[in-house]
Motif scaffolding. Structure first.
Motif, PDB file in Angstrom:
ATOM      1  N   TYR A  57       8.863   3.399   4.664  1.00  0.00           N
ATOM      2  CA  TYR A  57       7.880   3.151   5.715  1.00  0.00           C
ATOM      3  C   TYR A  57       8.062   1.787   6.372  1.00  0.00           C
ATOM      4  O   TYR A  57       7.462   1.508   7.412  1.00  0.00           O
ATOM      5  CB  TYR A  57       6.460   3.331   5.174  1.00  0.00           C
ATOM      6  N   GLU A 109       9.536   5.911  -2.771  1.00  0.00           N
ATOM      7  CA  GLU A 109       9.673   6.534  -1.445  1.00  0.00           C
ATOM      8  C   GLU A 109       8.901   5.765  -0.363  1.00  0.00           C
ATOM      9  O   GLU A 109       9.196   5.891   0.813  1.00  0.00           O
ATOM     10  CB  GLU A 109       9.194   7.984  -1.478  1.00  0.00           C
ATOM     11  N   GLY A 110       7.916   4.993  -0.781  1.00  0.00           N
ATOM     12  CA  GLY A 110       7.130   4.222   0.175  1.00  0.00           C
ATOM     13  C   GLY A 110       7.932   3.152   0.887  1.00  0.00           C
ATOM     14  O   GLY A 110       7.540   2.687   1.957  1.00  0.00           O
ATOM     15  N   ASN A 111       9.072   2.762   0.308  1.00  0.00           N
ATOM     16  CA  ASN A 111       9.902   1.733   0.929  1.00  0.00           C
ATOM     17  C   ASN A 111      10.405   2.136   2.308  1.00  0.00           C
ATOM     18  O   ASN A 111      10.633   1.284   3.155  1.00  0.00           O
ATOM     19  CB  ASN A 111      11.090   1.385   0.035  1.00  0.00           C
ATOM     20  N   LYS A 129       1.073   4.053  -2.907  1.00  0.00           N
ATOM     21  CA  LYS A 129       0.725   5.434  -2.596  1.00  0.00           C
ATOM     22  C   LYS A 129       1.881   6.413  -2.846  1.00  0.00           C
ATOM     23  O   LYS A 129       1.670   7.500  -3.368  1.00  0.00           O
ATOM     24  CB  LYS A 129       0.279   5.521  -1.134  1.00  0.00           C
ATOM     25  N   PHE A 130       3.115   6.026  -2.479  1.00  0.00           N
ATOM     26  CA  PHE A 130       4.255   6.944  -2.540  1.00  0.00           C
ATOM     27  C   PHE A 130       5.323   6.553  -3.552  1.00  0.00           C
ATOM     28  O   PHE A 130       6.351   7.213  -3.641  1.00  0.00           O
ATOM     29  CB  PHE A 130       4.910   7.077  -1.160  1.00  0.00           C
ATOM     30  N   TRP A 169       0.828  -1.205   0.000  1.00  0.00           N
ATOM     31  CA  TRP A 169       0.000   0.000   0.000  1.00  0.00           C
ATOM     32  C   TRP A 169       0.864   1.257   0.000  1.00  0.00           C
ATOM     33  O   TRP A 169       0.594   2.209  -0.727  1.00  0.00           O
ATOM     34  CB  TRP A 169      -0.939  -0.025   1.199  1.00  0.00           C
ATOM     35  N   MET A 170       1.951   1.268   0.817  1.00  0.00           N
ATOM     36  CA  MET A 170       2.840   2.434   0.881  1.00  0.00           C
ATOM     37  C   MET A 170       3.560   2.659  -0.459  1.00  0.00           C
ATOM     38  O   MET A 170       3.704   3.791  -0.912  1.00  0.00           O
ATOM     39  CB  MET A 170       3.881   2.271   1.989  1.00  0.00           C
ATOM     40  N   THR A 171       3.972   1.576  -1.085  1.00  0.00           N
ATOM     41  CA  THR A 171       4.652   1.689  -2.385  1.00  0.00           C
ATOM     42  C   THR A 171       3.668   2.166  -3.449  1.00  0.00           C
ATOM     43  O   THR A 171       4.014   2.978  -4.310  1.00  0.00           O
ATOM     44  CB  THR A 171       5.277   0.335  -2.790  1.00  0.00           C
TER      45      THR A 171
END
Length: 192
Positions: free
Chosen positions: A143, A139-141, A135-136, A131-133
């Motif tokens: 998190y 850069e989501g990595n 969404k971002f 989900w973070m990857t």
């Protein structure tokens, strides 16, 4: 953006240091520092590490540049001996906490519950990171470090509860006796 060669060199250096410090740390835990205290204080000192990694980037202070890789190395060398104290405390602690007559059963139950929790956390962590990857982007990595830090914090709170009860029931003299209850010194027989 780290180079593979730099990461490899860092890994080599840290592994060489581990080879040198692992035996003395094991000796300290056996002879000088109770494994419960070693686990508690090393866990406390490791609490900020994931959050430090989350904020890792190049920093400019006036005209000076502190590269992210320098910060990465500083964090790696900070945590290196602390992680060894943490990792080497687990097995001796089990021998001091679990009853001798049912030691295998307690170890089995401990490992089973730990592995079930790890499986659930792995699935939830993968969903969170996906989900973070999404969404971002890349850069989501980062998190991952917040996820890691959250569970370190939950684990440390649980360890605080265990440490408190261990202290209340005699600290280093604690011995669990299933047939006779808990005691601070145990019977005149040999202690674990």
């Amino acid at each position: 953006g780290f180079k593979d060669l730099d990461l490899g060199n860092c890994g080599f250096i840290t592994l060489m240091i581990i080879l040198v410090i692992k035996y003395p740390i094991g000796w300290l835990i056996d002879k000088k520092i109770h494994p419960m205290k070693s686990l508690f204080y090393s866990s406390l000192l490791l609490l900020p590490v994931p959050f430090l990694n989350f904020f890792m980037q190049d920093y400019h202070i006036g005209t000076y540049l502190i590269p992210a890789f320098t910060i990465y190395m500083a964090i790696a060398f900070y945590q290196l001996p602390i992680v060894q104290f943490n990792a080497l405390s687990g097995f001796p602690l089990q021998t001091k906490l679990f009853p001798a007559d049912q030691f295998g059963q307690f170890c089995s139950a401990n490992q089973t519950m730990g592995n079930v929790l790890k499986m659930g956390a792995g699935i939830a962590g993968a969903a969170f990171m996906g989900w973070m990857t999404f969404k971002f982007g890349r850069e989501g990595n980062k998190y991952l470090w917040l996820w890691h830090g959250l569970f370190n914090l939950i684990g440390f709170v649980s360890l605080c509860v265990m440490f408190r009860y261990w202290t209340l029931f005699g600290g280093a003299k604690f011995k669990l006796e299933l047939h006779g209850g808990m005691s601070a010194g145990g019977p005149s027989g040999a202690q674990l």
